[in-house]
Scaffold this active site. Structure first.
Site: not given
Ligand code: A2P
Length: 332
Positions: A10-11, A99, A127, A154, A157-158, A227, A234, A307
């Site tokens: 979802t991120g 890394r 990135c 940068q 969105s990073g 930034r 970037h 990026n």
């Molecule tokens: P969620 O959307 O449920 O919080 P970004 O880097 O854009 O902030 O996205 C971080 C990603 O990591 C999202 O998909 C978020 O899910 C997920 N995430 C954060 N904490 C956890 C967790 N404890 N277990 C699984 N996924 C996680």
């Protein structure tokens, strides 16, 4: 049956994994999408199918996926990546957790994909490092780099969706939530935390990761990471000193024919790489390539890339693609 789990689906990077996977149509039979408990049950359309986001739990690694792409932050990678490995899943991890681990390859496909073959855990670099080393690798092979000076510009969105929101909100006069100052109308010379030596962790990442990927600890490197109030892609000014002499036209031709690089360098017509042009593409755009007349055997160049795509999601998916088709590409 080839399966792939997306951790952090979802991120910002996770959803870009899905976009790039849709474009590439890899030979993967089943995908499974995971995020935190907050997103459990959420519906996502992917590959013309409706997927339900599952919660990542301690039971998840036992499902023995063929591959897993991780982008849920370092603590999730720390807790889960090796657990997935224990059940035979090959993990490509976008976090910084592994890394610099000497047993974990740090991979940019155009540079060192062979190091990834046969490994269970593969790290996707930072990135800003990815786009730099795509441009530097052919030059290092040909002319041997002595020293690099990085100055980065940068995009917000990073810093994920919260970084994007900060640019929008501070442009409306609201207070920042992600960055230490208003990013609107400011360049902030501070990415990630400050270290004991006056550098930031982002600068240290660029220095250490560049040496690891180019497999050369002798290169002297310094970096200033900034930034800027740009939504995406970037830009980097890179000054490079070589051990060997070069002809600037040959050097440009070498860049133009090297993998992953698009040379955009026609200053007579005001043509050079721009952020808006690089966004939504996977190439690394290189321009303003010119001699640095202040130092023997040195150049300046301007390097721009998306990026979130080449700097994160596309690079990871390109690694996955090479792993899937490695039998066909054994001669790379
Ligand atoms: P969620 O959307 O449920 O919080 P970004 O880097 O854009 O902030 O996205 C971080 C990603 O990591 C999202 O998909 C978020 O899910 C997920 N995430 C954060 N904490 C956890 C967790 N404890 N277990 C699984 N996924 C996680």
């Amino acid at each position: 049956m080839v399966s792939c789990a997306i951790i952090g689906a979802t991120g910002l990077v996770g959803s870009t994994f899905l976009k790039v996977l849709e474009e590439k149509k890899l030979e993967i039979d089943e995908y499974y999408l995971f995020a935190s408990a907050r997103s459990k049950g959420k519906k996502v359309t992917f590959m013309n199918k409706e997927y339900t986001i599952e919660e990542l739990t301690e039971e998840t690694p036992k499902r023995k996926f063929t591959y897993a792409l991780f982008s849920a932050g370092s603590s999730i990678s720390d807790k889960y990546a090796k657990e997935f490995n224990r059940y035979g899943t090959i993990v490509i991890d976008n976090s910084s957790r592994f890394r610099m681990d000497e047993n974990v390859p740090l991979i940019v496909p155009e540079v060192n994909i062979k190091e990834a073959y046969g490994k269970l855990l593969i790290a996707n670099p930072n990135c800003s490092t990815i786009q730099a080393v795509v441009a530097l690798k052919p030059l290092h092979t040909q002319y041997k780099i002595r020293r690099i000076i990085y100055s980065t510009y940068q995009a917000v969105s990073g810093a994920g969706i919260n970084g994007i929101n900060d640019l929008i909100e501070t442009s409306l006069g609201n207070e920042p939530k992600k960055f230490p100052y208003k990013i609107y109308n400011n360049c902030i010379p501070h990415i990630d935390v400050f270290l004991y030596n006056g550098y930031t962790k982002e600068e240290e990442k660029m220095i250490n990761e560049t040496r690891k990927i180019l497999n050369d600890e002798t290169i002297d490197i310094t970096a200033t990471c900034v930034r800027v109030p740009i939504f995406n892609s970037h830009a980097e000014s890179i000054n490079v000193e070589f051990k060997n002499e070069f002809d600037i036209d040959n050097l440009k031709q070498l860049l133009a024919k090297s993998p992953g690089i698009a040379l955009v360098d026609d200053t007579k017509n005001n043509i050079y790489p721009l952020n808006t042009f690089a966004t939504n593409k996977d190439d690394v755009f290189v321009g303003r390539v010119r001699k640095d007349f202040s130092l023997k055997n040195s150049i300046n160049m301007w390097v721009v890339a998306d990026n979130v795509r080449k700097g994160a999601a596309s690079n990871a998916v390109q690694i996955l693609e090479k792993l899937i088709y490695q039998k066909d590409t054994a001669s790379i």
